[in-house]
Every structure is written in C-alpha cells, then in structure tokens.
Design an enzyme around this catalytic site. Structure first.
Site, PDB file in Angstrom:
ATOM      1  CG  ASP A   1      -1.746   1.175   1.404  1.00 47.48           C
ATOM      2  OD1 ASP A   1      -2.356   1.574   0.406  1.00 47.48           O
ATOM      3  OD2 ASP A   1      -1.789   1.740   2.508  1.00 47.48           O
TER       4      ASP A   1
ATOM      5  CG  ASP B   1      -1.339   2.011   7.034  1.00 44.20           C
ATOM      6  OD1 ASP B   1      -1.375   3.075   7.656  1.00 44.20           O
ATOM      7  OD2 ASP B   1      -1.718   1.904   5.849  1.00 44.20           O
TER       8      ASP B   1
ATOM      9  CG  ASP C   1      -4.275  -1.538   3.404  1.00 39.81           C
ATOM     10  OD1 ASP C   1      -4.638  -1.367   2.229  1.00 39.81           O
ATOM     11  OD2 ASP C   1      -3.587  -0.725   4.042  1.00 39.81           O
TER      12      ASP C   1
END
Length: 658
Positions: free
Chosen positions: A357, A552, A556
């Site tokens: 990410d 995080d 996600d």
C-alpha cells in the site's frame, strides 16, 4: 535428548510461552536435584566416571584387590543412576501409558544393555552426555525465550487512577475507559490513552524496537508499554488493558510458538515413525546374524545393536529444528518484527513478490503543505485559508491548520457566514461580504469559476482559493515519503525479491511519481479496496508467485488476508490490519520488510544445515556401527555431539545482526 519434550507433551502443542517453560522440565531432572543446582549430579557423575576409568587403567598393572566386578558395578552404577534415573522413570511411565517408542526407551535399552555386557563406563558415558546435552539444550531454549520475553517484560504492573477525588494505585486490568491516570517519570504507561498534559518524551523501544525517544503532545495517543522520560503526565484511557497495544503484542508473541512450520511438523511425524523402525532394526541386528554368521557371539551383536540405538536417537533433529525457528522469532522480535508463527517465518523465506500500500506504508500518511502560490499578500491569503479550513476536520484541513499555526497566522475574528462543506469538493463561506471558495478544481468548476488550465497538470494535491469568483492562489499538499522508503525497495531487490508492486487509492499521477522516485517495479493508482483485492487475485493466478502484502489501514485487511503472507505496519496501523496480518512490523519502517525476509532466509538455512549435519553423521556412524567398526564412544558423538553442534548452530541466529 531434545526429543524428550516432544514425546512427553506430544498430545498438545505449546500455544503459550508459559506452557513452553515446562516443556523441558524433565530435561532438568536428568541432572537437576534442585532448581538451583542443575549441574550438581552431572558433575558428581563425571567425577565418579573418571575415577572408575582411572581405576580400570591402573588396575591392569597394579591389580587392586578391591577393584573387582562387584565394586565396579556399584561405582559405575551410582554414576549411572545420578544422571539416568529420570530417563528410566520416564521410559517406565510412558510404557504404562502405552507410549512405547520414545527416546527414553532407546536410551534405557542402550545403556542398560551396555551394563549387561559389562561395558559400564560406556553405559554411564552415554547417559552422562545425554544429561549434559539436555542442559545445553535448556540453556539454548532459555536464551531464545529471553530474547522474546524481553519484549514481554514491559507489561505494566500498576496504574495510578483518579477515583473518588483521589489518586489510587490499582492493577491496570481494573481501569475503565474514560478514567484519568497519572504516569510519573520513569514509569511505564499502563494503558493506551490520550495525553491531557502539554507534552513529554517516551521510550518506545518495547513496542517498536526503536531506541530513539519519541515526543508526544497534548491530544496525541500514548500506548501501554511506553516509558515516560520527561515529566509527570495525565492520560485519559481510551482502551481497556486487554485491548491495549502491549497486551496485543503479548498475545501475538505468546501464540507464535503454537503455529509450526511444515519442517517442524514433518520432523515430529518422522520421529513417530522413525523410532519404532530403529528399535526393530536393532532387534534384527541382534538376532538375524545368528542365521547367517558362522561364529555368532550374542554379546558382540548386542553391542552393535546398542551402538545402533544410541546413534539413531533423533535428538539433533527434534530439538534443533524448533529451536532454530524459535531463535528466528526471537531475532525478529528484537528487531521490532512479530511473526505470528514459525509457519509464516518459513513462508516468508519463499516470497518472490512484495505488494505494498502507499499511504501509511511507504509514506508517512500525514499531509504537509509543500508550496504556496498567491497573487495577494501571503499572510492575508493564509488568514482567509485558516478561517475557512478551521471549520473542517479533513486531513488536508488539518495540514493547513498545522502550517498556519507554525507561521503564527490567526484566523479572522469576525464570524464566518453561510459556511458549507461540499463533500468531495471543498468549502464555501462569506467573510466581510466576500464569497470565499476553498477546495479542489472540481469546486471551481461547480461554481463556474474560471482558472488557468495549467493547474490541471499539477501532480500533487492542490487546494485552490477564490474570492468573489477570482482565483487568488493555491496550496500544494503532499504526503511525505518515509525516511527509509527508498532504502526498503533497494534492500528488497538486493535480497532477491523479483517484483515490488505498489497499490494506492490516491490518483494515478501521484502513485506513478512515488513509484518512480522509489524504484518500484509496477504501480497502480485510483484503486478502491475491492480493486486492490482484484489486483492481488490476478497476481496469485501465477502459481510460481509467493506474495507478501504490506498495509496499514482498515481497508487493507481483505488484501492482507488474501495474500500468502500479510504484513501489517503495527506502530500506527489499524487494529483490524494488525489482527488480520501474519507478520507485524512494530516500527512502521518499510525497510524492516527486507529484514523480516532476511531473518526468515537465515533461519531456514540454519534449519537445513542441521538436518544435513544430523543425517550425514548418523548415516556414516550407523554404517560403521552395524559393521562393528564403531564403538559406543563414536555413538555418543553421533548422537549427543551432533545434537550439541546443531544446538550451537541454531543459537547463531540469535546473535546475528540484521
């Protein structure tokens, strides 16, 4: 040797370190009359053994009258029972329970057999070195546990809580959400909460592995396990102790030993099948030669079979493999990385593709003002901007608020009229009868405010302001890259990661720019959470890929669960992401991804070195023993010696720097 714990507790896994503490209890007793003197019986046994061997040697020339078969048996028998009594007892107890083929039985048959044929010193030596091996094993396991438990020793014991108009000292588990606690200088923060005092600095190494103190201000979150370094602070509790960061870490580490790597599980199954085969082969070695050898002597073939039994004990494998993984988990914990099980440690070594990410993983996740461009006085421009943005809670508004505070810009003292926040666009309002628009270019289009088309070519997030339908300036806002983001990608490429891929919900132009700066292989922007899932599913269609996903946020969690290895940024990451992930990086440093992979590869390398060492040495000495070319002393080396070498090799990982 090390197999003892496996056989004794085979019926259940040790899901907690507390349970693991008892895993080798009987191992102590092989030479452990009291908890305080584990080496006493082995030392006495060794002295008696050396005395007996010395008497045997000198008796050949001096012919001592007192040194006959009976006194030899008594002296060597005492030496044997000092270190062998518990092995004999465990073998008997297991036989009663129906657990026949255990290491205790192998050792008991081998050593009692040696006594039967008069090889007293060799029988004592086998059991003595077995006991010494147990002590080495215990020391190695304790060292590994200490590395992990260093993390757990930060568990706070007390909390100073304001109850009934006074401060009371109670157990942190008794404190409720919303209560106020006092943390003195040098004390551990007992629960997660928000700082009510102005500021202080904290040692966060227990949670993150980072030694550099962290400064926190009023309104910021402080976590259980941090140590207050500067001044007395008051904190409002936001989570119960069982939900706090330190309690969650505690649980993750305690449960780490319950999830076994495939290699560990294989060795356990292998030992169950291997041990009975060894016993039957030894029986065959005693009796089958009777039908094929012309000058058959029972004691000679029994001696060979006893050597065979000693050599074939799977000690080196059964202890060194779990110890290797245990050491790997400990080394990772010391580096601020939590593996939820040795199975993930094993899988991490095979990762070929790392998908990340962007926001909060490779970037700070905190917006900052990068540039201001205005056609009016900058202070006046910022004054208008602060007045409008102070009415919003959006992260961009917070970034502008922080910037204007640093510049000591005050908002207009008069009331803002006709304020309206237009979702996804920006805000509008009136100051002294002037119509103010602050937001994206979409906001200007919505209100038919003309602007220079070159503004559309700007990659960064842009906040434009117009006064009475005239654009007077804009602010560029960007999320900062983490300090070690570039190093993280470089390190991953150096250790053999074939692909690095970035997925982001941010606009594609920003995503591609970040990927270009960092040297990431591929990047995809403008993705919703479900689009990220689709991307990872597409990658997984190639069966050769082993995918680790690093994220995080709450959004996600689905991708973390879908990937082969889910890695959460745990310091500031969401609870959901941390719960879903298989590996948690407490420092929030992306460079730790490469560290985690490196630790996994080193652990696996050491485990396979131990497997190779054990099999090669045992195969050689087994062949020599069956052919009558090896004595019980070589057998002791092949069993206990190789086990000790394997343990020492497994311990290496705990001393390595990553």
């Amino acid at each position: 040797m090390a197999n003892t714990a496996i056989h004794k507790h085979e019926e259940h896994d040790h899901a907690h370190l507390a349970e693991h503490d008892h895993e080798h209890d009987h191992g102590h007793s092989h030479g452990n009359p009291t908890e305080s003197s584990p080496y006493l019986f082995p030392i006495i046994s060794l002295i008696i053994l050396l005395l007996g061997i010395g008497l045997d040697y000198f008796n050949e020339t001096q012919n001592f009258a007192f040194w006959n078969k009976s006194t030899r048996l008594v002296l060597f028998g005492i030496a044997f029972l000092l270190v062998g009594w518990d092995v004999l007892k465990m073998a008997f107890q297991n036989l009663i329970k129906g657990q026949i083929f255990t290491e205790f039985l192998l050792m008991s048959i081998a050593t009692l057999g040696a006594f039967y044929i008069g090889e007293y010193p060799e029988g004592v030596a086998v059991m003595l070195f077995y006991a010494i091996g147990e002590l080495f094993q215990e020391a190695a396991v304790n060292r590994a546990k200490r590395n992990i438990k260093a993390l757990l020793d930060v568990r706070p014991n007390i909390a100073n809580v304001f109850q009934g108009n006074t401060w009371q000292t109670i157990n942190p588990e008794m404190v409720q959400i919303g209560e106020k606690i006092l943390v003195k200088v040098g004390e551990k923060v007992p629960l997660d909460g928000v700082i009510l005092s102005e500021n202080s600095s904290f040692n966060t190494s227990a949670l993150t592995g980072e030694s550099k103190p962290q400064s926190l201000k009023k309104g910021e979150t402080v976590l259980a396990g941090m140590i207050n370094l500067e001044k007395i602070i008051e904190v409002e509790v936001t989570k119960l102790f069982k939900e706090s960061s330190i309690a969650r870490i505690l649980e993750l580490v305690q449960n780490a030993t319950s999830k076994k790597a495939p290699t560990e599980l294989f060795i356990r199954k292998f030992a169950k099948i291997y041990t009975p085969i060894v016993v039957f082969l030894a029986l065959g070695l005693v009796f089958l030669p009777y039908f094929f050898v012309e000058n058959y002597v029972f004691n000679d073939w029994l001696y060979r079979a006893l050597i065979f039994l000693v050599i074939s004990c799977p000690c080196a494998l059964v202890i060194s493999i779990p110890l290797g993984y245990f050491g790997g988990i400990g080394a990772a914990s010391r580096n601020g990385i939590l593996f939820k099980g040795s199975n993930y440690l094993d899988l991490m070594a095979k990762v070929t593709t790392v998908v990340m990410d962007k926001t909060g993983t490779l970037t700070e996740g905190v917006f900052k003002v990068q540039e201001i461009n205005t056609t009016i006085d900058e202070s006046l421009f910022l004054k208008y901007l602060k007045t409008i943005e102070s009415h919003s809670t959006h992260p961009i508004a917070k970034a502008i608020g922080n910037y204007t505070n640093e510049k000591k810009i005050e908002a207009f003292s008069i009331n803002l009229e006709d304020f309206e926040e237009i979702s996804g666009h920006g805000m509008k309002g009136k100051i002294e009868d002037q119509s103010i628009l602050v937001g994206s270019l979409k906001l200007l289009k919505k209100f038919d405010v003309s602007y220079e088309t070159q503004l559309e070519n700007i990659i960064e997030t842009i906040v434009v302001m117009s006064i009475d339908n005239q654009v007077v300036g804009y602010v560029l806002i960007a999320d900062q890259l983490k300090e070690d983001a570039q190093l993280a990608i470089k390190k991953m490429q150096e250790i053999g990661i074939k692909e690095t891929i970035m997925l982001s919900g941010d606009k594609s132009s920003i995503t591609q720019k970040v990927a270009s700066i960092l040297g990431i292989s591929k990047a995809f922007g403008d993705l919703l959470p479900e689009n990220k899932v689709e991307k990872v599913q597409d990658l997984k269609r190639d069966g050769a890929r082993i995918i680790a996903f690093v994220g995080d946020g709450i959004n996600d969690a689905p991708v973390l669960a879908l990937s082969d290895v889910g890695i959460a940024m745990g310091g500031l990451g969401s609870d959901v992401a941390i719960e879903t992930a298989d590996v948690v990086i407490q420092t929030d440093q992306p460079s730790k991804i490469a560290t985690a992979i490196n630790i996994s590869k080193k652990t696996k390398q050491i485990v396979w070195q131990n497997i190779g060492l054990a099999f090669v040495v045992k195969a050689i000495v087994l062949t020599l023993g069956a052919g009558g070319l090896a004595t019980m002393w070589e057998a002791v080396f092949a069993d206990v010696g190789v086990a000790l070498l394997a343990i020492l090799n497994a311990v290496r990982i705990q001393k390595m720097e990553f």
